[in-house]
Scaffold this active site. Structure first.
Site, short mmCIF file in Angstrom:
data_model
loop_
_atom_site.label_atom_id
_atom_site.label_comp_id
_atom_site.label_asym_id
_atom_site.label_seq_id
_atom_site.Cartn_x
_atom_site.Cartn_y
_atom_site.Cartn_z
N GLU A 108 -9.04 -1.78 8.21
CA GLU A 108 -7.33 -1.24 8.53
C GLU A 108 -7.21 -0.40 7.43
O GLU A 108 -6.69 -1.33 6.28
CB GLU A 108 -6.16 -2.04 9.13
CG GLU A 108 -5.38 -1.24 9.57
CD GLU A 108 -4.07 -1.89 9.62
OE1 GLU A 108 -2.87 -2.51 8.61
OE2 GLU A 108 -4.12 -2.43 10.84
N CYS B 171 1.47 -1.22 6.68
CA CYS B 171 0.48 -0.10 6.99
C CYS B 171 1.32 1.25 7.86
O CYS B 171 1.07 2.24 7.76
CB CYS B 171 -0.51 -0.61 7.28
SG CYS B 171 -1.22 -1.60 5.74
#
Length: 534
Positions: A273, A307
């Site tokens: 990720e 994020c």
């Protein structure tokens, strides 16, 4: 903008302090957690400081390359007996962990605030997420991992099925920004799948991972199955890559690409990720007050160091002025502070490097013609790493923050008149992690969401709807990552599938006395019949 000063000292009769933060876990408790890390006896320890104050919170041992390789060997031994346990027994550990997390949340809330500089409500997001992950995999793992029967090539004569085996020892490299939640999302499914785990959390927020490690063993996880090593990637990164049977990494896109290239040479699996430049689209029928309030949460939770937080907002011109006015007002009403309690809406940044990047991005945009509507400056009066939540407009394409990930409390507003243009601009990025759509029409929101090239899209929410729906896979498209966490995919990725078929009676080649042409003709007729039956 309302401000709450960071606490920097100890008053007589008050709780002890760590890093100058009143009410934080004691220095002895921090040292106790640090001792749970493996290795590091032969290398210089590292001092970690509190973002709120800049004062030392913990001294952490740093593992060496040989330390890490030794830990992998020990984890491999422990994994065999752990994998031999029934899945239902393994998932019971997570069920007990779920209860412990909620019962003892006060200490981890303090730890997350102490290490990451978050406001307490943002720290609670991590507690809630961790409990959701433990609860989901504690309930559904046996079903997801169970042996699966499938239709064999010849009905009644071919018995076919799929088994799932653990990978072995999973390496997990965790970031500093969500130390509890991202540890749980990556480590817990790997464990319940029957793997051992060797995790390297970021030094800055290692105590949070070590706290969860302590609770997991109290919940029944055998010692040695989950090991934590501390150190810099430049020192122990090669050992993590070379010893892992599967690697899970969360961090920057450039580092993710480097790790993927190294893992590819070993032909082992990985999931990543990575970065994001997440858009929000506000449709003309969106309720402006709700959209503005949602944008504040989407942009400034954890000081934008998330994020999936929003960095670009596209608002229809018919409501752009009204939305901008409401959004700026709500942003300016945020309370900044560094206290261990719910008094502040936004905490500080976590590191000096983040402060430097954010300051540089905003100043670069300002010099190139952007307008700062609110914020745009650090707040050393509150603490060394505070930066005001910042809203800009008129940001030119030449500005660094136009397309580059800022990863802080900074967002730019852009207008649009045609939804096709808004979708195209939202997708005009190398990233594809998360997006947000705001509208008064849910069907229209779903339709727009389906055209956004991002792994998760939230309608009338910033990120929490998908982030908290643990049954949904979560991950990035394009340069935002590879693979998924959460849901069935987040568990199955830590396993190897094995297909087994048992053939009875009729062979799958013609008998010795049957001409091949006659046999293939019969098989052709059978294949036609099978298509109708199935």
């Amino acid at each position: 903008m309302t401000s709450t000063a960071a606490t920097t000292g100890h008053e007589p009769g008050k709780p002890t302090t760590v890093g100058g933060v009143v009410g934080a876990p004691s220095a002895a408790r921090a040292a106790q957690l640090a001792r749970r890390a493996a290795g590091g006896q032969d290398s210089a320890p590292v001092e970690i400081t509190a973002p709120f104050t800049g004062l030392v919170t913990a001294t952490l041992p740093q593992a060496t390359d040989p330390d890490v390789r030794k830990v992998f060997g020990e984890a491999r031994e422990a994994q065999r007996s752990w994998a031999a346990r029934p899945v239902r027994e393994r998932q019971q550990v997570l069920t007990r962990l779920h209860r412990l997390i909620l019962d003892r949340q006060d200490e981890i809330l303090d730890l997350v605030q102490l290490e990451a500089g978050k406001a307490r409500l943002d720290a609670f997001d991590e507690v809630a997420s961790t409990a959701l992950v433990a609860g989901y995999y504690g309930k559904h793992s046996a079903r997801i991992l169970g042996d699966r029967r499938v239709a064999g090539v010849l009905p009644l004569l071919t018995k076919a099925g799929e088994l799932r085996h653990p990978k072995g020892v999973v390496g997990v490299i965790s970031p500093w920004n969500y130390p509890l939640a991202l540890t749980s999302m990556d480590v817990l499914p790997a464990l319940v799948a029957g793997n051992a785990v060797v995790q390297k959390p970021d030094n800055q927020t290692a105590l949070s991972a070590l706290w969860l490690h302590e609770l997991a063993e109290e919940a029944g996880l055998p010692a040695g199955v989950w090991r934590i090593v501390l150190g810099r990637g430049s020192q122990i990164g090669d050992a993590l890559v070379e010893e892992s049977d599967y690697l899970c990494f969360t961090g920057s896109t450039p580092t993710g690409k480097e790790l993927a290239a190294k893992v590819a040479r070993r032909l082992t699996g990985y999931s990543l990720e990575l970065g994001g430049k997440n858009p929000m689209i506000v449709l003309p029928d969106a309720p402006v007050a709700k959209a503005a309030a949602g944008a504040v949460t989407a942009c400034f939770s954890s000081a934008g160091q998330l994020c999936v937080s929003v960095e670009r907002i596209y608002v229809h011109e018919s409501i752009r002025e009204e939305f901008t006015r409401a959004f700026v007002a709500k942003t300016e009403a945020l309370r900044l502070g560094g206290e261990l309690g719910y008094g502040a809406d936004m905490g500080s940044l976590t590191s000096e490097s983040q402060l430097a990047t954010i300051s540089a991005h905003v100043e670069d945009a300002r010099q190139k013609g952007a307008t700062v509507l609110t914020g745009g400056r650090p707040r050393p009066d509150l603490g060394p790493l505070f930066y005001e939540p910042t809203v800009l407009t008129d940001v030119p394409e030449t500005a660094e923050l136009f397309a580059g990930e800022t990863f802080g409390p900074v967002v730019s507003i852009y207008g649009y008149t045609d939804i096709e243009d808004a979708i195209e601009r939202a997708n005009d990025t190398t990233y594809g992690l998360n997006a947000s759509i705001w509208t008064g029409n849910q069907a229209a929101g779903w339709a727009v969401a389906s055209r956004i090239k991002a792994g998760t899209v939230n309608v009338n929410e910033g990120y929490s709807a998908t982030f908290g729906s643990v049954a949904l896979p979560m991950g990035g498209m394009k340069e935002s990552g590879y693979g998924r966490r959460n849901g069935a995919e987040g568990l199955l990725k830590y396993t190897e599938s094995q297909s087994i078929a048992v053939q009875r009676g009729l062979r799958l080649r013609p008998p010795r006395l049957v001409p091949p042409k006659l046999w293939t003709g019969g098989m052709t007729a059978g294949l036609r019949l099978l298509r109708r039956i199935r």
